[in-house]
Scaffold this motif. Sequence first.
Motif, PDB file in Angstrom:
ATOM      1  N   ALA A  29      17.836   7.304 -11.395  1.00  0.00           N
ATOM      2  CA  ALA A  29      18.195   6.296 -12.396  1.00  0.00           C
ATOM      3  C   ALA A  29      17.303   5.065 -12.368  1.00  0.00           C
ATOM      4  CB  ALA A  29      19.652   5.887 -12.207  1.00  0.00           C
ATOM      5  N   ASP A  30      16.732   4.725 -11.195  1.00  0.00           N
ATOM      6  CA  ASP A  30      15.852   3.548 -11.160  1.00  0.00           C
ATOM      7  C   ASP A  30      14.373   3.915 -11.097  1.00  0.00           C
ATOM      8  OD1 ASP A  30      15.692   4.431  -8.654  1.00  0.00           O
ATOM      9  OD2 ASP A  30      16.171   2.581  -7.619  1.00  0.00           O
ATOM     10  N   GLY A  31      14.047   5.177 -11.455  1.00  0.00           N
ATOM     11  CA  GLY A  31      12.644   5.592 -11.586  1.00  0.00           C
ATOM     12  C   GLY A  31      11.987   6.076 -10.322  1.00  0.00           C
ATOM     13  N   THR A  32      12.753   6.202  -9.220  1.00  0.00           N
ATOM     14  CA  THR A  32      12.182   6.695  -7.961  1.00  0.00           C
ATOM     15  C   THR A  32      12.124   8.220  -7.980  1.00  0.00           C
ATOM     16  OG1 THR A  32      13.066   4.793  -6.766  1.00  0.00           O
ATOM     17  CG2 THR A  32      12.421   6.694  -5.451  1.00  0.00           C
ATOM     18  N   ALA A  40       2.892  19.208  -8.779  1.00  0.00           N
ATOM     19  CA  ALA A  40       2.943  17.752  -8.892  1.00  0.00           C
ATOM     20  C   ALA A  40       2.380  17.085  -7.646  1.00  0.00           C
ATOM     21  CB  ALA A  40       4.384  17.303  -9.128  1.00  0.00           C
ATOM     22  N   GLU A  41       2.669  17.651  -6.473  1.00  0.00           N
ATOM     23  CA  GLU A  41       2.085  17.130  -5.227  1.00  0.00           C
ATOM     24  C   GLU A  41       0.561  17.191  -5.310  1.00  0.00           C
ATOM     25  OE1 GLU A  41       5.014  17.964  -1.537  1.00  0.00           O
ATOM     26  OE2 GLU A  41       4.267  19.770  -2.520  1.00  0.00           O
ATOM     27  N   ASN A  42       0.075  18.302  -5.865  1.00  0.00           N
ATOM     28  CA  ASN A  42      -1.371  18.485  -6.009  1.00  0.00           C
ATOM     29  C   ASN A  42      -1.952  17.465  -6.976  1.00  0.00           C
ATOM     30  OD1 ASN A  42      -3.409  20.055  -4.948  1.00  0.00           O
ATOM     31  ND2 ASN A  42      -3.486  21.429  -6.695  1.00  0.00           N
ATOM     32  N   LEU A  43      -1.293  17.269  -8.116  1.00  0.00           N
ATOM     33  CA  LEU A  43      -1.785  16.354  -9.148  1.00  0.00           C
ATOM     34  C   LEU A  43      -1.750  14.912  -8.658  1.00  0.00           C
ATOM     35  CD1 LEU A  43      -2.673  16.005 -12.163  1.00  0.00           C
ATOM     36  CD2 LEU A  43      -0.264  15.612 -12.667  1.00  0.00           C
ATOM     37  N   LEU A  44      -0.664  14.526  -7.989  1.00  0.00           N
ATOM     38  CA  LEU A  44      -0.496  13.153  -7.520  1.00  0.00           C
ATOM     39  C   LEU A  44      -1.130  12.918  -6.153  1.00  0.00           C
ATOM     40  CD1 LEU A  44       3.232  12.669  -8.604  1.00  0.00           C
ATOM     41  CD2 LEU A  44       1.181  11.896  -9.807  1.00  0.00           C
ATOM     42  N   LEU A  56       7.640   6.617  -9.886  1.00  0.00           N
ATOM     43  CA  LEU A  56       6.657   7.457 -10.581  1.00  0.00           C
ATOM     44  C   LEU A  56       5.768   6.615 -11.483  1.00  0.00           C
ATOM     45  CD1 LEU A  56       5.467  10.205 -11.290  1.00  0.00           C
ATOM     46  CD2 LEU A  56       7.218  10.422 -13.065  1.00  0.00           C
ATOM     47  N   ALA A  57       6.339   5.647 -12.187  1.00  0.00           N
ATOM     48  CA  ALA A  57       5.564   4.842 -13.134  1.00  0.00           C
ATOM     49  C   ALA A  57       4.424   4.098 -12.447  1.00  0.00           C
ATOM     50  CB  ALA A  57       6.480   3.847 -13.845  1.00  0.00           C
ATOM     51  N   ALA A  58       4.601   3.786 -11.150  1.00  0.00           N
ATOM     52  CA  ALA A  58       3.573   3.038 -10.420  1.00  0.00           C
ATOM     53  C   ALA A  58       2.305   3.857 -10.222  1.00  0.00           C
ATOM     54  CB  ALA A  58       4.122   2.581  -9.066  1.00  0.00           C
ATOM     55  N   ASP A  80      13.715  15.553 -25.958  1.00  0.00           N
ATOM     56  CA  ASP A  80      12.493  15.442 -25.151  1.00  0.00           C
ATOM     57  C   ASP A  80      11.449  14.663 -25.939  1.00  0.00           C
ATOM     58  OD1 ASP A  80      10.455  17.339 -26.491  1.00  0.00           O
ATOM     59  OD2 ASP A  80      12.186  18.656 -26.226  1.00  0.00           O
ATOM     60  N   LEU A  81      10.560  13.986 -25.208  1.00  0.00           N
ATOM     61  CA  LEU A  81       9.542  13.146 -25.850  1.00  0.00           C
ATOM     62  C   LEU A  81       8.205  13.382 -25.165  1.00  0.00           C
ATOM     63  CD1 LEU A  81       8.975  10.820 -27.910  1.00  0.00           C
ATOM     64  CD2 LEU A  81       9.326   9.235 -26.017  1.00  0.00           C
ATOM     65  N   ARG A  82       7.149  13.448 -25.962  1.00  0.00           N
ATOM     66  CA  ARG A  82       5.806  13.677 -25.423  1.00  0.00           C
ATOM     67  C   ARG A  82       5.006  12.379 -25.477  1.00  0.00           C
ATOM     68  NH1 ARG A  82       4.857  19.451 -25.685  1.00  0.00           N
ATOM     69  NH2 ARG A  82       6.797  20.412 -26.401  1.00  0.00           N
ATOM     70  N   GLN A  83       4.255  12.118 -24.415  1.00  0.00           N
ATOM     71  CA  GLN A  83       3.509  10.863 -24.325  1.00  0.00           C
ATOM     72  C   GLN A  83       2.244  11.081 -23.492  1.00  0.00           C
ATOM     73  OE1 GLN A  83       4.421   7.662 -25.593  1.00  0.00           O
ATOM     74  NE2 GLN A  83       2.347   7.129 -24.959  1.00  0.00           N
ATOM     75  N   ASP A  84       1.121  10.509 -23.947  1.00  0.00           N
ATOM     76  CA  ASP A  84      -0.117  10.555 -23.163  1.00  0.00           C
ATOM     77  C   ASP A  84      -0.126   9.397 -22.172  1.00  0.00           C
ATOM     78  OD1 ASP A  84      -1.032  12.771 -24.480  1.00  0.00           O
ATOM     79  OD2 ASP A  84      -2.134  11.635 -25.993  1.00  0.00           O
ATOM     80  N   LEU A  85      -0.474   9.695 -20.916  1.00  0.00           N
ATOM     81  CA  LEU A  85      -0.508   8.700 -19.849  1.00  0.00           C
ATOM     82  C   LEU A  85      -1.831   8.791 -19.101  1.00  0.00           C
ATOM     83  CD1 LEU A  85       3.080   9.376 -18.442  1.00  0.00           C
ATOM     84  CD2 LEU A  85       2.418   7.443 -19.888  1.00  0.00           C
ATOM     85  N   THR A  86      -2.151   7.749 -18.347  1.00  0.00           N
ATOM     86  CA  THR A  86      -3.389   7.739 -17.569  1.00  0.00           C
ATOM     87  C   THR A  86      -3.045   7.554 -16.101  1.00  0.00           C
ATOM     88  OG1 THR A  86      -4.552   6.737 -19.438  1.00  0.00           O
ATOM     89  CG2 THR A  86      -5.660   6.679 -17.298  1.00  0.00           C
ATOM     90  N   LEU A  87      -3.389   8.558 -15.292  1.00  0.00           N
ATOM     91  CA  LEU A  87      -3.048   8.567 -13.870  1.00  0.00           C
ATOM     92  C   LEU A  87      -4.142   7.889 -13.051  1.00  0.00           C
ATOM     93  CD1 LEU A  87      -1.117   9.726 -11.640  1.00  0.00           C
ATOM     94  CD2 LEU A  87      -2.593  11.749 -11.618  1.00  0.00           C
ATOM     95  N   GLU A  88      -3.741   6.951 -12.192  1.00  0.00           N
ATOM     96  CA  GLU A  88      -4.703   6.291 -11.303  1.00  0.00           C
ATOM     97  C   GLU A  88      -5.072   7.235 -10.166  1.00  0.00           C
ATOM     98  OE1 GLU A  88      -4.644   1.755 -10.725  1.00  0.00           O
ATOM     99  OE2 GLU A  88      -2.534   2.371 -10.569  1.00  0.00           O
ATOM    100  N   ARG A  89      -6.370   7.215  -9.762  1.00  0.00           N
ATOM    101  CA  ARG A  89      -6.815   8.016  -8.615  1.00  0.00           C
ATOM    102  C   ARG A  89      -7.758   7.168  -7.778  1.00  0.00           C
ATOM    103  NH1 ARG A  89      -8.872  13.772 -10.491  1.00  0.00           N
ATOM    104  NH2 ARG A  89     -10.325  12.513 -11.691  1.00  0.00           N
ATOM    105  N   ALA A  90      -7.439   7.000  -6.504  1.00  0.00           N
ATOM    106  CA  ALA A  90      -8.223   6.134  -5.621  1.00  0.00           C
ATOM    107  C   ALA A  90      -9.653   6.638  -5.497  1.00  0.00           C
ATOM    108  CB  ALA A  90      -7.574   6.069  -4.242  1.00  0.00           C
ATOM    109  N   GLY A  91     -10.623   5.766  -5.817  1.00  0.00           N
ATOM    110  CA  GLY A  91     -12.033   6.099  -5.650  1.00  0.00           C
ATOM    111  C   GLY A  91     -12.589   7.049  -6.669  1.00  0.00           C
ATOM    112  N   ARG A  92     -11.797   7.427  -7.669  1.00  0.00           N
ATOM    113  CA  ARG A  92     -12.264   8.381  -8.676  1.00  0.00           C
ATOM    114  C   ARG A  92     -11.847   7.909 -10.064  1.00  0.00           C
ATOM    115  NH1 ARG A  92     -10.501  14.244  -7.645  1.00  0.00           N
ATOM    116  NH2 ARG A  92      -8.647  13.393  -6.676  1.00  0.00           N
TER     117      ARG A  92
END
Length: 363
Positions: A29-32, A40-44, A56-58, A80-92
């Motif tokens: 409920a609070d986004g954790t 997902a582990e692989n992607l994140l 997750l939003a962080a 359901d809703l579809r949305q484009d997001l940009t994932l941060e990746r350290a050093g890349r």
Amino acid sequence: MSPASSHTHRPPALAGLELLASAVVLVDADGTISYANAAAENLLESSLKALSRQKLAAQFLNPEELDNICAQARLHKFSDLRQDLTLERAGRDPLHVHSIVSVLDEPAGHVLIELREHLQHIKLDREERILDQSQVNKELIRNLAHEIKNPLGGIRGAAQLLEMELPPLHLGQLREYTQVIIKEADRLQTLVDRLLAPHRRPHIVGDVNIHEVCERVRSLILAEFPAGLTILRDYDASIPEFRGDKEQLIQTVLNIAHNAAQALSARIEAGEAQLTFKTRVARQVTLAKVRYGLALDLHIIDNGPGISPQIRDRIFYPLVSGREGGSGLGLTLAQTFVQQHMGVIECESRPGYTDFRILLPLP
């Protein structure tokens, strides 16, 4: 059960999500994050245990967008809703992903989010083209090498016979020319042998520890470049042994690492050259059109000038080299050996950062 352990528990009802290629995350409920499948582990690039303490939003450059659609989902404003997001990746470079957000009735307030890389299908198409191109290259090299090899022996033999027939008066002066012919024929013969080597040599299979491979290469590189170069080790000790040709894999890693060390010449002189061997386990990976639950994820990273954009898409082609005097065979052989292990090799490069990534299936 303690709160910490409940965060990392994988509910049996969600076991089927572990088999999906798409990344699936469940947030409370609070986004954790309360659950993340293997993809997902692989992607994140983190474990469920570590992710379960994070919002997750962080993870994204535009967190407010994800928070907003999750809030709307909890208010049942859509199924359901579809949305484009940009994932941060350290050093890349950041990674663009497509999200599908769905609300769940149970547990209350939880939202299920599916994340897909925009370029995933492009990547699969590119790997397929690389495999096809590699097969064409191998056939071309083999045929061309045999066509060159046959007349080479005749040229060398004729030069030797000619040298034996030279008049003694001019032997010293003319022998210089026959020796040029013989030496150049030998040089071409060596090149042809290197082209044919991967196709001649039997595939010797045994148990391979990837860290023994990396340590062997590390010692060879440091013996040649004893000063000005630091080789860092970032190993995942949990990676199991697998069946493979140890000598071929040593040659593969050595070819890549040696190329990197040569590209680092300016930084070596300045004493700031850095080479990193990094090993991880990747989950639910598709290699050469086959899906594997586990794969070795080996990175060979350097802080050199990067690969020229003019040759970046052709670096695995035979006789393509970014270095003056290079044969252009090192990466071709590396790709051949990796493919013989049912794996793939990729490269990401920009000034100051080059990452060769080798993915091999694990048992």
